[in-house]
Design an enzyme around this catalytic site. Structure first.
Site, PDB file in Angstrom:
ATOM      1  N   LYS A   1      20.309 -16.468 118.585  1.00 30.51           N
ATOM      2  CA  LYS A   1      20.485 -16.057 117.191  1.00 30.51           C
ATOM      3  C   LYS A   1      21.977 -16.142 116.862  1.00 30.51           C
ATOM      4  O   LYS A   1      22.757 -15.309 117.282  1.00 30.51           O
ATOM      5  CB  LYS A   1      19.999 -14.616 116.949  1.00 30.51           C
ATOM      6  CG  LYS A   1      19.912 -14.358 115.440  1.00 30.51           C
ATOM      7  CD  LYS A   1      20.092 -12.911 115.031  1.00 30.51           C
ATOM      8  CE  LYS A   1      21.508 -12.442 114.910  1.00 30.51           C
ATOM      9  NZ  LYS A   1      22.298 -13.071 113.824  1.00 30.51           N
TER      10      LYS A   1
ATOM     11  N   GLY B   1      29.733  -9.466 120.623  1.00 29.52           N
ATOM     12  CA  GLY B   1      29.997  -8.915 119.298  1.00 29.52           C
ATOM     13  C   GLY B   1      30.816  -7.639 119.419  1.00 29.52           C
ATOM     14  O   GLY B   1      31.509  -7.416 120.422  1.00 29.52           O
ATOM     15  N   SER B   2      30.696  -6.810 118.412  1.00 30.55           N
ATOM     16  CA  SER B   2      31.536  -5.615 118.363  1.00 30.55           C
ATOM     17  C   SER B   2      30.982  -4.503 119.256  1.00 30.55           C
ATOM     18  O   SER B   2      29.806  -4.519 119.631  1.00 30.55           O
ATOM     19  CB  SER B   2      31.612  -5.122 116.914  1.00 30.55           C
ATOM     20  OG  SER B   2      30.311  -4.783 116.487  1.00 30.55           O
TER      21      SER B   2
ATOM     22  N   THR C   1      27.904  -2.413 117.639  1.00 33.26           N
ATOM     23  CA  THR C   1      26.653  -3.183 117.652  1.00 33.26           C
ATOM     24  C   THR C   1      26.185  -3.370 119.087  1.00 33.26           C
ATOM     25  O   THR C   1      24.981  -3.249 119.384  1.00 33.26           O
ATOM     26  CB  THR C   1      26.833  -4.561 116.977  1.00 33.26           C
ATOM     27  OG1 THR C   1      27.459  -4.372 115.716  1.00 33.26           O
ATOM     28  CG2 THR C   1      25.512  -5.257 116.768  1.00 33.26           C
ATOM     29  N   GLY C   2      27.126  -3.645 119.987  1.00 27.00           N
ATOM     30  CA  GLY C   2      26.768  -3.872 121.392  1.00 27.00           C
ATOM     31  C   GLY C   2      26.113  -2.653 122.023  1.00 27.00           C
ATOM     32  O   GLY C   2      25.149  -2.783 122.787  1.00 27.00           O
TER      33      GLY C   2
ATOM     34  N   GLU D   1      29.339  -8.605 125.905  1.00 27.74           N
ATOM     35  CA  GLU D   1      30.744  -9.033 125.799  1.00 27.74           C
ATOM     36  C   GLU D   1      31.252  -8.497 124.479  1.00 27.74           C
ATOM     37  O   GLU D   1      30.889  -9.017 123.418  1.00 27.74           O
ATOM     38  CB  GLU D   1      30.845 -10.567 125.811  1.00 27.74           C
ATOM     39  CG  GLU D   1      30.400 -11.221 127.090  1.00 27.74           C
ATOM     40  CD  GLU D   1      31.360 -10.998 128.242  1.00 27.74           C
ATOM     41  OE1 GLU D   1      32.447 -10.428 128.015  1.00 27.74           O
ATOM     42  OE2 GLU D   1      31.012 -11.361 129.373  1.00 27.74           O
TER      43      GLU D   1
ATOM     44  N   CYS E   1      38.307 -12.648 120.447  1.00 26.45           N
ATOM     45  CA  CYS E   1      38.133 -11.333 121.083  1.00 26.45           C
ATOM     46  C   CYS E   1      39.216 -11.061 122.112  1.00 26.45           C
ATOM     47  O   CYS E   1      39.604  -9.929 122.338  1.00 26.45           O
ATOM     48  CB  CYS E   1      36.763 -11.243 121.741  1.00 26.45           C
ATOM     49  SG  CYS E   1      36.512 -12.561 122.938  1.00 26.45           S
TER      50      CYS E   1
ATOM     51  N   GLU F   1      40.375  -1.997 116.366  1.00 29.95           N
ATOM     52  CA  GLU F   1      40.373  -3.461 116.413  1.00 29.95           C
ATOM     53  C   GLU F   1      40.318  -4.022 114.987  1.00 29.95           C
ATOM     54  O   GLU F   1      39.482  -3.609 114.192  1.00 29.95           O
ATOM     55  CB  GLU F   1      39.147  -3.959 117.193  1.00 29.95           C
ATOM     56  CG  GLU F   1      39.133  -5.475 117.344  1.00 29.95           C
ATOM     57  CD  GLU F   1      37.826  -6.029 117.924  1.00 29.95           C
ATOM     58  OE1 GLU F   1      36.764  -5.440 117.663  1.00 29.95           O
ATOM     59  OE2 GLU F   1      37.880  -7.051 118.616  1.00 29.95           O
TER      60      GLU F   1
HETATM   61  P1  NDP Z   1      28.873  -7.964 115.260  1.00 29.64           P
HETATM   62  O1  NDP Z   1      28.746  -7.006 116.382  1.00 29.64           O
HETATM   63  O2  NDP Z   1      28.816  -7.446 113.886  1.00 29.64           O
HETATM   64  O3  NDP Z   1      27.741  -9.099 115.353  1.00 29.64           O
HETATM   65  C1  NDP Z   1      27.564  -9.905 116.500  1.00 29.64           C
HETATM   66  C2  NDP Z   1      26.169 -10.511 116.462  1.00 29.64           C
HETATM   67  O4  NDP Z   1      25.216  -9.444 116.559  1.00 29.64           O
HETATM   68  C3  NDP Z   1      25.841 -11.253 115.158  1.00 29.64           C
HETATM   69  O5  NDP Z   1      24.977 -12.343 115.445  1.00 29.64           O
HETATM   70  C4  NDP Z   1      25.103 -10.194 114.365  1.00 29.64           C
HETATM   71  O6  NDP Z   1      24.242 -10.751 113.400  1.00 29.64           O
HETATM   72  C5  NDP Z   1      24.302  -9.516 115.475  1.00 29.64           C
HETATM   73  N1  NDP Z   1      23.858  -8.166 115.167  1.00 29.64           N
HETATM   74  C6  NDP Z   1      24.338  -7.282 114.250  1.00 29.64           C
HETATM   75  N2  NDP Z   1      23.625  -6.142 114.272  1.00 29.64           N
HETATM   76  C7  NDP Z   1      22.657  -6.295 115.212  1.00 29.64           C
HETATM   77  C8  NDP Z   1      21.594  -5.484 115.706  1.00 29.64           C
HETATM   78  N3  NDP Z   1      21.384  -4.256 115.245  1.00 29.64           N
HETATM   79  N4  NDP Z   1      20.792  -5.976 116.677  1.00 29.64           N
HETATM   80  C9  NDP Z   1      20.986  -7.212 117.176  1.00 29.64           C
HETATM   81  N5  NDP Z   1      21.975  -8.038 116.750  1.00 29.64           N
HETATM   82  C10 NDP Z   1      22.808  -7.583 115.794  1.00 29.64           C
HETATM   83  O7  NDP Z   1      30.225  -8.754 115.530  1.00 29.64           O
HETATM   84  P2  NDP Z   1      30.902  -9.868 114.634  1.00 29.64           P
HETATM   85  O8  NDP Z   1      29.960 -10.989 114.401  1.00 29.64           O
HETATM   86  O9  NDP Z   1      31.548  -9.209 113.475  1.00 29.64           O
HETATM   87  O10 NDP Z   1      32.015 -10.404 115.668  1.00 29.64           O
HETATM   88  C11 NDP Z   1      33.214  -9.761 115.838  1.00 29.64           C
HETATM   89  C12 NDP Z   1      33.189  -8.857 117.051  1.00 29.64           C
HETATM   90  O11 NDP Z   1      32.790  -9.590 118.209  1.00 29.64           O
HETATM   91  C13 NDP Z   1      34.562  -8.311 117.372  1.00 29.64           C
HETATM   92  O12 NDP Z   1      34.472  -6.948 117.704  1.00 29.64           O
HETATM   93  C14 NDP Z   1      34.978  -9.112 118.599  1.00 29.64           C
HETATM   94  O13 NDP Z   1      35.906  -8.463 119.415  1.00 29.64           O
HETATM   95  C15 NDP Z   1      33.686  -9.329 119.290  1.00 29.64           C
HETATM   96  N6  NDP Z   1      33.751 -10.496 120.169  1.00 29.64           N
HETATM   97  C16 NDP Z   1      33.763 -10.313 121.530  1.00 29.64           C
HETATM   98  C17 NDP Z   1      33.885 -11.404 122.389  1.00 29.64           C
HETATM   99  C18 NDP Z   1      33.855 -11.237 123.885  1.00 29.64           C
HETATM  100  O14 NDP Z   1      33.666 -12.229 124.591  1.00 29.64           O
HETATM  101  N7  NDP Z   1      34.036 -10.042 124.419  1.00 29.64           N
HETATM  102  C19 NDP Z   1      34.046 -12.759 121.861  1.00 29.64           C
HETATM  103  C20 NDP Z   1      33.984 -12.844 120.428  1.00 29.64           C
HETATM  104  C21 NDP Z   1      33.838 -11.736 119.617  1.00 29.64           C
HETATM  105  P3  NDP Z   1      24.690 -10.916 111.866  1.00 29.64           P
HETATM  106  O15 NDP Z   1      26.175 -10.949 111.796  1.00 29.64           O
HETATM  107  O16 NDP Z   1      24.074 -12.188 111.507  1.00 29.64           O
HETATM  108  O17 NDP Z   1      24.110  -9.730 111.159  1.00 29.64           O
END
Ligand code: NDP
Length: 497
Positions: free
Chosen positions: A194, A247-248, A251-252, A270, A304, A401
């Site tokens: 996704k 992701g963040s 959310t994680g 991650e 990130c 962040e």
């Molecule tokens: P988010 O956590 O908002 O979203 C990440 C993904 O999760 C998106 O596909 C999003 O979908 C999906 N998502 C959102 N809510 C849910 C849920 N309840 N259940 C399942 N999936 C969900 O992060 P961002 O996209 O804003 O990315 C930025 C963040 O990612 C920053 O905090 C950054 O540090 C982190 N990051 C970490 C990395 C690493 O390797 N450690 C690398 C890159 C980024 P949608 O947006 O379509 O709603």
């Protein structure tokens, strides 16, 4: 300079009605919401993508499960590696097309899309392809005594976990997806990816290339839509055996809890960071400024691993900030498709609003901004690269962040204080130490609380080096040999004879 010419195949691709990619074909759902994909350089709509229905999420997982049990598990490791390499070849052949789609939907500078997003994705795919034939268990010498002359032999098998759900953010929409499905497919798992709702286009094209490469239908599926509906449905599906999420942190955490509740699924997380860079007193001002540019502003800080907290010795900080201000003022801000631009737009409207709100907070709390802290000219989501001195380690600019081009600075007096500041956070993704004294740096490395520590560099990743966070920056590792552990189950076999 003007924008580069868009390839005709890119224009044709963008004009399509984009759907889900399930079981080797595009699957329509005309009754669902269509999300506009916005070009961050000018806020114009470049394409439209239909969100997956709950039934399509079910369909995608069912097709991944069928492909897992019916085809991919029976495909030899050598063949799996060969097919991943073929996909890498096709991505190489379509490099410019993929790079343009990526820049048009994410605001990534075209040079970065070509040389980093696409070329690194290819390198990662080839790396995973190489591992497919090197996944193995161990034999054990069993040590318990035998009472009747019988003997035992024991060994372990590394077996693919099953269907992997990969949830991907918007900053590196192909590369982070490759980390997930490349690992999964090399180990014999199948995948449902996704992408972020902001940047789904490139993976739809990569999935088509995967089919063309010979990867069987159902082995790689793409479902589009927002995380709260599509992501949640994917995690909850009983046939998903593992969730790998980038992701963040908030959310994680939710994803981790949901995966546990849905049947103790394996999870790799991650997550975000507020990564520190510590410059020791011996490090010259000019090289410090180069280091800050490398660590803070790549892809407008939407990396990130980037550093957002900078610790500079008190005797040097004024000189460093002045030199940094002059350097940032020379950066050419422009469209992602302008090859002469050095700094592009932020990726989407929501992120732009978040960074602007952060500027306001910083202004209210701290007052002084050395450079930036405002929008930049242009129709897109442009902001200035920003440098802000903090008053203390507790300031918002040192704790939250931004995931944007915002570097915050704090002076220190002695190195132990610097190390304390670097570790004084709940995050632990990356960190860097900058000094000409290598023996000092290597003494610091074990004491820095981060999954990756760089010396005299930042933001460098390599397929061979494991990557992941400590503390609240995540669970698990991607890349390196480490990934195998996260996409396989270890089975113990004991034979009596
Ligand atoms: P988010 O956590 O908002 O979203 C990440 C993904 O999760 C998106 O596909 C999003 O979908 C999906 N998502 C959102 N809510 C849910 C849920 N309840 N259940 C399942 N999936 C969900 O992060 P961002 O996209 O804003 O990315 C930025 C963040 O990612 C920053 O905090 C950054 O540090 C982190 N990051 C970490 C990395 C690493 O390797 N450690 C690398 C890159 C980024 P949608 O947006 O379509 O709603």
């Amino acid at each position: 300079m003007a924008d580069i010419r868009i390839l005709s195949e890119v224009e044709t691709f963008l004009a399509r009605q984009h759907r889900q990619y399930i079981d080797g074909q595009a699957v329509a759902a005309m009754d669902t919401v269509a999300t506009d994909i916005i070009n961050p350089s000018n806020r114009k709509v470049v394409a439209s993508v239909r969100q997956a229905t709950p039934a399509q999420v079910q369909h995608a997982v069912a097709s991944a499960h069928e492909a897992f049990t019916g085809v991919w598990q029976q495909t030899s490791a050598a063949r799996r590696g060969e097919l991943l390499n073929r996909l890498a070849d096709l991505m190489q052949a379509h490099r410019e097309e993929l790079a343009q789609i990526e820049s048009l939907s994410s605001g990534k500078l075209i040079g970065l899309s070509r040389a980093f997003e696409i070329d690194y994705s290819i390198a990662f795919l080839r790396y995973y392809a190489g591992w497919a034939t090197k996944i193995h268990g161990q034999t054990m010498n069993l040590s318990l005594p035998s009472s009747n002359g019988e003997q035992y032999t024991g060994f372990t098998l590394r077996q693919p976990i099953g269907v992997v759900a990969g949830i991907v953010p918007w900053n590196f929409s192909i590369m982070i997806a490759v980390w997930k499905f490349g690992s999964a497919l090399a180990c014999g798992c199948t995948a449902v990816i996704k992408p972020s709702e902001f940047t789904p286009l490139t993976m739809l094209r990569v999935a088509e290339l995967a089919l063309e490469a010979g990867i069987p239908p159902g082995v790689l599926n793409i479902v589009n839509g927002n995380g709260r509906t599509v992501g949640t449905a994917l995690i909850a599906h009983p046939k998903v055996a593992k969730v790998t999420f980038t992701g963040s942190v908030p959310t994680g955490v939710g994803v981790g809890v949901a995966a546990m509740q849905a049947g103790l699924k394996h999870v790799t997380l991650e997550l975000g960071g507020k990564n520190p860079a510590g410059f020791l007193r011996d490090f010259p001002v000019e090289r410090t400024v180069d280091g800050i540019i490398e660590a803070a502003y790549l892809h407008q800080g939407e990396v990130c691993a980037s550093a957002e907290r900078f610790y500079v010795h008190r005797s040097r900080i004024d000189d460093v900030l002045e030199a940094l201000h002059h350097t940032l003022a020379t950066l050419k801000i422009g469209s992602a498709l302008d090859e002469s631009a050095q700094f592009g737009p932020l990726a989407n409207a929501a992120h732009f609003a978040k960074v602007m709100a952060f500027f306001e907070k910083a202004r209210a709390q701290d007052g002084e901004i050395v450079h930036g802290g405002t929008v930049a000219p242009g129709d897109g989501f442009f902001v200035q690269p920003t440098a802000i001195p903090a008053r203390s380690q507790a300031d918002t600019i040192m704790t939250e962040e931004t995931f944007g081009p915002v570097a915050s600075f704090l002076a220190y007096d002695d190195e132990e204080e610097m190390l304390h500041y670097m570790n004084d956070t709940h995050f632990g993704l990356t960190a860097s130490i900058w000094t000409n004294d290598l023996s000092k740096a290597l003494r610091f490395v074990p004491r820095v609380e981060a999954g990756t520590v760089w010396v005299n560099m930042h933001n460098y990743i390599d397929p061979a080096m494991p990557f992941g966070g400590v503390k609240s920056s995540g669970i698990g590792r991607e890349f390196g040999e480490a990934f195998i552990e996260y996409f396989t189950e270890l089975k113990s076999v004991i034979v009596r004879y």
